[in-house]
Design a protein around this motif. Structure first.
Motif, PDB file in Angstrom:
ATOM      1  N   ASP A  36      43.123 -15.361  37.527  1.00  0.00           N
ATOM      2  CA  ASP A  36      44.495 -14.887  37.342  1.00  0.00           C
ATOM      3  C   ASP A  36      44.566 -13.368  37.317  1.00  0.00           C
ATOM      4  O   ASP A  36      45.574 -12.773  37.759  1.00  0.00           O
ATOM      5  CB  ASP A  36      45.049 -15.449  36.032  1.00  0.00           C
ATOM      6  CG  ASP A  36      46.569 -15.418  35.995  1.00  0.00           C
ATOM      7  OD1 ASP A  36      47.183 -16.067  36.867  1.00  0.00           O
ATOM      8  OD2 ASP A  36      47.130 -14.753  35.099  1.00  0.00           O
ATOM      9  N   LEU A  37      43.506 -12.733  36.811  1.00  0.00           N
ATOM     10  CA  LEU A  37      43.503 -11.275  36.721  1.00  0.00           C
ATOM     11  C   LEU A  37      43.121 -10.610  38.034  1.00  0.00           C
ATOM     12  O   LEU A  37      43.422  -9.424  38.238  1.00  0.00           O
ATOM     13  CB  LEU A  37      42.542 -10.816  35.614  1.00  0.00           C
ATOM     14  CG  LEU A  37      42.986 -11.113  34.176  1.00  0.00           C
ATOM     15  CD1 LEU A  37      41.860 -10.775  33.201  1.00  0.00           C
ATOM     16  CD2 LEU A  37      44.265 -10.327  33.819  1.00  0.00           C
ATOM     17  N   THR A  38      42.442 -11.337  38.904  1.00  0.00           N
ATOM     18  CA  THR A  38      41.914 -10.709  40.131  1.00  0.00           C
ATOM     19  C   THR A  38      42.618 -11.168  41.401  1.00  0.00           C
ATOM     20  O   THR A  38      42.181 -10.832  42.499  1.00  0.00           O
ATOM     21  CB  THR A  38      40.407 -11.010  40.255  1.00  0.00           C
ATOM     22  OG1 THR A  38      40.216 -12.434  40.262  1.00  0.00           O
ATOM     23  CG2 THR A  38      39.626 -10.399  39.109  1.00  0.00           C
ATOM     24  N   THR A  39      43.672 -11.928  41.290  1.00  0.00           N
ATOM     25  CA  THR A  39      44.401 -12.410  42.468  1.00  0.00           C
ATOM     26  C   THR A  39      45.862 -11.996  42.365  1.00  0.00           C
ATOM     27  O   THR A  39      46.342 -11.617  41.296  1.00  0.00           O
ATOM     28  CB  THR A  39      44.308 -13.954  42.574  1.00  0.00           C
ATOM     29  OG1 THR A  39      44.796 -14.543  41.369  1.00  0.00           O
ATOM     30  CG2 THR A  39      42.870 -14.391  42.810  1.00  0.00           C
ATOM     31  N   PRO A  40      46.603 -12.073  43.482  1.00  0.00           N
ATOM     32  CA  PRO A  40      48.026 -11.693  43.449  1.00  0.00           C
ATOM     33  C   PRO A  40      48.817 -12.513  42.434  1.00  0.00           C
ATOM     34  O   PRO A  40      48.493 -13.670  42.150  1.00  0.00           O
ATOM     35  CB  PRO A  40      48.493 -11.987  44.888  1.00  0.00           C
ATOM     36  CG  PRO A  40      47.244 -11.870  45.717  1.00  0.00           C
ATOM     37  CD  PRO A  40      46.133 -12.361  44.856  1.00  0.00           C
ATOM     38  N   LEU A  41      49.865 -11.927  41.880  1.00  0.00           N
ATOM     39  CA  LEU A  41      50.630 -12.557  40.807  1.00  0.00           C
ATOM     40  C   LEU A  41      51.282 -13.863  41.233  1.00  0.00           C
ATOM     41  O   LEU A  41      51.483 -14.769  40.419  1.00  0.00           O
ATOM     42  CB  LEU A  41      51.709 -11.594  40.309  1.00  0.00           C
ATOM     43  CG  LEU A  41      51.208 -10.289  39.668  1.00  0.00           C
ATOM     44  CD1 LEU A  41      52.396  -9.426  39.239  1.00  0.00           C
ATOM     45  CD2 LEU A  41      50.324 -10.606  38.474  1.00  0.00           C
ATOM     46  N   ASP A  42      51.637 -13.996  42.518  1.00  0.00           N
ATOM     47  CA  ASP A  42      52.362 -15.189  42.935  1.00  0.00           C
ATOM     48  C   ASP A  42      51.485 -16.439  42.997  1.00  0.00           C
ATOM     49  O   ASP A  42      52.002 -17.553  43.162  1.00  0.00           O
ATOM     50  CB  ASP A  42      53.018 -14.946  44.305  1.00  0.00           C
ATOM     51  CG  ASP A  42      51.995 -14.549  45.362  1.00  0.00           C
ATOM     52  OD1 ASP A  42      50.883 -14.134  44.991  1.00  0.00           O
ATOM     53  OD2 ASP A  42      52.318 -14.683  46.561  1.00  0.00           O
ATOM     54  N   LEU A  43      50.175 -16.331  42.841  1.00  0.00           N
ATOM     55  CA  LEU A  43      49.291 -17.517  42.886  1.00  0.00           C
ATOM     56  C   LEU A  43      49.331 -18.312  41.591  1.00  0.00           C
ATOM     57  O   LEU A  43      49.091 -19.510  41.574  1.00  0.00           O
ATOM     58  CB  LEU A  43      47.862 -17.088  43.206  1.00  0.00           C
ATOM     59  CG  LEU A  43      47.662 -16.525  44.614  1.00  0.00           C
ATOM     60  CD1 LEU A  43      46.199 -16.151  44.829  1.00  0.00           C
ATOM     61  CD2 LEU A  43      48.112 -17.530  45.671  1.00  0.00           C
ATOM     62  N   GLN A  44      49.564 -17.695  40.454  1.00  0.00           N
ATOM     63  CA  GLN A  44      49.762 -18.343  39.162  1.00  0.00           C
ATOM     64  C   GLN A  44      48.634 -19.332  38.791  1.00  0.00           C
ATOM     65  O   GLN A  44      48.866 -20.510  38.539  1.00  0.00           O
ATOM     66  CB  GLN A  44      51.119 -19.067  39.146  1.00  0.00           C
ATOM     67  CG  GLN A  44      52.295 -18.129  39.340  1.00  0.00           C
ATOM     68  CD  GLN A  44      53.630 -18.856  39.275  1.00  0.00           C
ATOM     69  OE1 GLN A  44      53.688 -20.078  39.207  1.00  0.00           O
ATOM     70  NE2 GLN A  44      54.718 -18.090  39.299  1.00  0.00           N
ATOM     71  N   ALA A  80      49.778 -13.220  30.487  1.00  0.00           N
ATOM     72  CA  ALA A  80      51.164 -12.858  30.826  1.00  0.00           C
ATOM     73  C   ALA A  80      51.513 -11.476  30.289  1.00  0.00           C
ATOM     74  O   ALA A  80      52.194 -10.676  30.963  1.00  0.00           O
ATOM     75  CB  ALA A  80      52.118 -13.909  30.256  1.00  0.00           C
ATOM     76  N   ALA A  81      51.045 -11.175  29.078  1.00  0.00           N
ATOM     77  CA  ALA A  81      51.329  -9.855  28.501  1.00  0.00           C
ATOM     78  C   ALA A  81      50.631  -8.763  29.296  1.00  0.00           C
ATOM     79  O   ALA A  81      51.202  -7.684  29.530  1.00  0.00           O
ATOM     80  CB  ALA A  81      50.878  -9.834  27.042  1.00  0.00           C
ATOM     81  N   ALA A  82      49.392  -9.011  29.710  1.00  0.00           N
ATOM     82  CA  ALA A  82      48.641  -8.004  30.462  1.00  0.00           C
ATOM     83  C   ALA A  82      49.270  -7.724  31.813  1.00  0.00           C
ATOM     84  O   ALA A  82      49.146  -6.609  32.340  1.00  0.00           O
ATOM     85  CB  ALA A  82      47.193  -8.479  30.645  1.00  0.00           C
ATOM     86  N   GLN A  83      49.979  -8.709  32.360  1.00  0.00           N
ATOM     87  CA  GLN A  83      50.564  -8.536  33.688  1.00  0.00           C
ATOM     88  C   GLN A  83      52.078  -8.342  33.639  1.00  0.00           C
ATOM     89  O   GLN A  83      52.733  -8.297  34.682  1.00  0.00           O
ATOM     90  CB  GLN A  83      50.218  -9.774  34.550  1.00  0.00           C
ATOM     91  CG  GLN A  83      48.725  -9.941  34.767  1.00  0.00           C
ATOM     92  CD  GLN A  83      48.392 -11.261  35.459  1.00  0.00           C
ATOM     93  OE1 GLN A  83      49.189 -12.195  35.402  1.00  0.00           O
ATOM     94  NE2 GLN A  83      47.244 -11.319  36.104  1.00  0.00           N
TER      95      GLN A  83
END
Length: 386
Positions: A36-44, A80-83
């Protein structure tokens, strides 16, 4: 348990599948966080966190499952907070999904633990019944040293009908090993009848055929009174053995059972019967009799009786356990040591995956029992194993 006195040796230490199951929820949480931290946000990828408590229900307690679910929730909120995604609707959906799966997993964990406790209770009762049925055999009877072991596969706590016994009688030391067809309470009941009849008749009957017929009569009478099923299907394969005090021989009646092994003169031999005898409780259905075979049994010789669970043990490739080959290096071992090695070797050979109960009995003639004999009346088909 050897002679019901020693517990089975432990198999070599290794990581078992349950260890991996215990750790997998944490691996899922860690892997999901990294993705989740290393991929685009839309992948969820954070939605995969609900898999952690679901998997935890397979191995963890209710509290442990809830704790892993809480850890998944905390991880989700932290990601979620980190992003900067705390206010997104999708985040609330993921939190709700993790919470719902955690609660369902906790319920499933509780049900699993209840079933495990019930199974443990049933298995304990089964093992107690087996110990009562297979009472301890003396390490020495007359001039014969004896040891035994029984090892249960314990599949769903079903105990089988493997049995053994050894008694000192006016006719010498008499031994029995047998295997009741089937498993469960009916098999245990049949084994109890078999052992009771043998223990009583072994002292009275003048020879092995009379002893086998007496046991046959008891078994047939009991089988007819057992509820349900075909009476003819309740049979027992068995080997009756007599070691006379004053002769360097051993007499056998093999009733459809795997042939015993004779460790004699540095060789391992299969004692194949010269003529077949019917299994116990089938004698009334076949026009046959009980045939006695005789083999030399002098000082230092050893006899191994076993049930088919030994020779039907398989390795990872499906090959059957080569009993005669494995026993050959242990010829000089005392009965207890020999059975300890056999038991440990079976565990290693099968990688701990035993699928049938196993019983074995080893008997060695002690030196002071040895006599001299120029001729042995009758014979057994002794087949040396190359």
């Amino acid at each position: 348990m050897t002679g019901q006195r020693r517990s089975a040796p432990q198999a070599r230490k290794r990581i078992v599948p349950s260890d991996y199951v215990n750790l997998m929820p944490f691996a899922i949480i860690l892997l999901t966080a990294l993705l989740d931290l290393t991929t685009p946000l839309d992948l969820q990828f954070d939605r995969l966190l609900s898999a952690a408590p679901a998997l935890a229900a397979c191995a963890w307690s209710v509290r442990g499952t809830l704790a892993i679910g809480l850890l998944s929730l905390v991880t989700n909120v932290g990601l979620a907070a980190a992003q900067g995604l705390l206010e997104r609707p999708g985040h609330f959906f993921t939190v709700g999904a993790i919470a719902a799966v955690t609660l369902a997993a906790a319920v499933a964990s509780g049900a699993r633990q209840k079933r495990e406790r019930t199974l443990a209770d049933v298995r304990s009762v089964a093992e107690t019944a087996q110990r009562v049925l297979l009472r301890p055999v003396p390490h020495r009877l007359g001039q014969v040293s004896i040891d035994t072991f029984y090892m249960a596969a314990a599949a769903e706590a079903q105990i089988g009908g493997d049995l053994y016994e050894a008694v000192r009688t006016p006719h010498g030391v008499r031994l029995l090993i047998g295997d009741v067809r089937g498993k469960g309470l009916h098999a245990v009941e049949a084994a109890a009848v078999m052992l009771g009849a043998f223990r009583e008749a072994a002292h009275d009957e003048p020879d092995l055929p009379h002893l086998a017929r007496r046991v046959e009569t008891s078994m047939s009478r009991a089988a007819a009174q057992m509820p349900g099923g075909d009476v003819a299907e309740r049979f027992v394969t068995a080997v009756f053995v007599e070691v006379p005090d004053d002769e360097p021989t051993v007499r056998l009646v093999n009733c459809g059972h795997p042939p015993p092994l004779l460790l004699h003169d540095g060789q391992v031999c299969e004692l194949e019967p010269s003529a077949p005898s019917p299994p116990i409780n089938l004698g009334m259905l076949v026009d046959d009799d009980y045939h006695v075979d005789v083999a030399p049994f002098t000082a230092g010789d050893q006899l191994i009786l076993y049930t088919d669970g030994v020779t039907e043990t398989r390795d990872s490739s499906g090959s059957f356990y080569p009993l005669t080959e494995r026993v050959r290096p242990w010829i000089a071992a005392a009965p207890g040591e020999l059975l300890d090695r056999l038991r440990q070797d079976l565990i290693v050979y099968s990688d701990g995956a035993l699928h049938d109960d196993i019983a074995a009995l080893a008997a060695r003639r002690l030196p002071e029992a040895a006599g001299t004999a120029e001729h042995v009346g009758g014979h057994v088909t002794v087949r040396p194993m190359a």
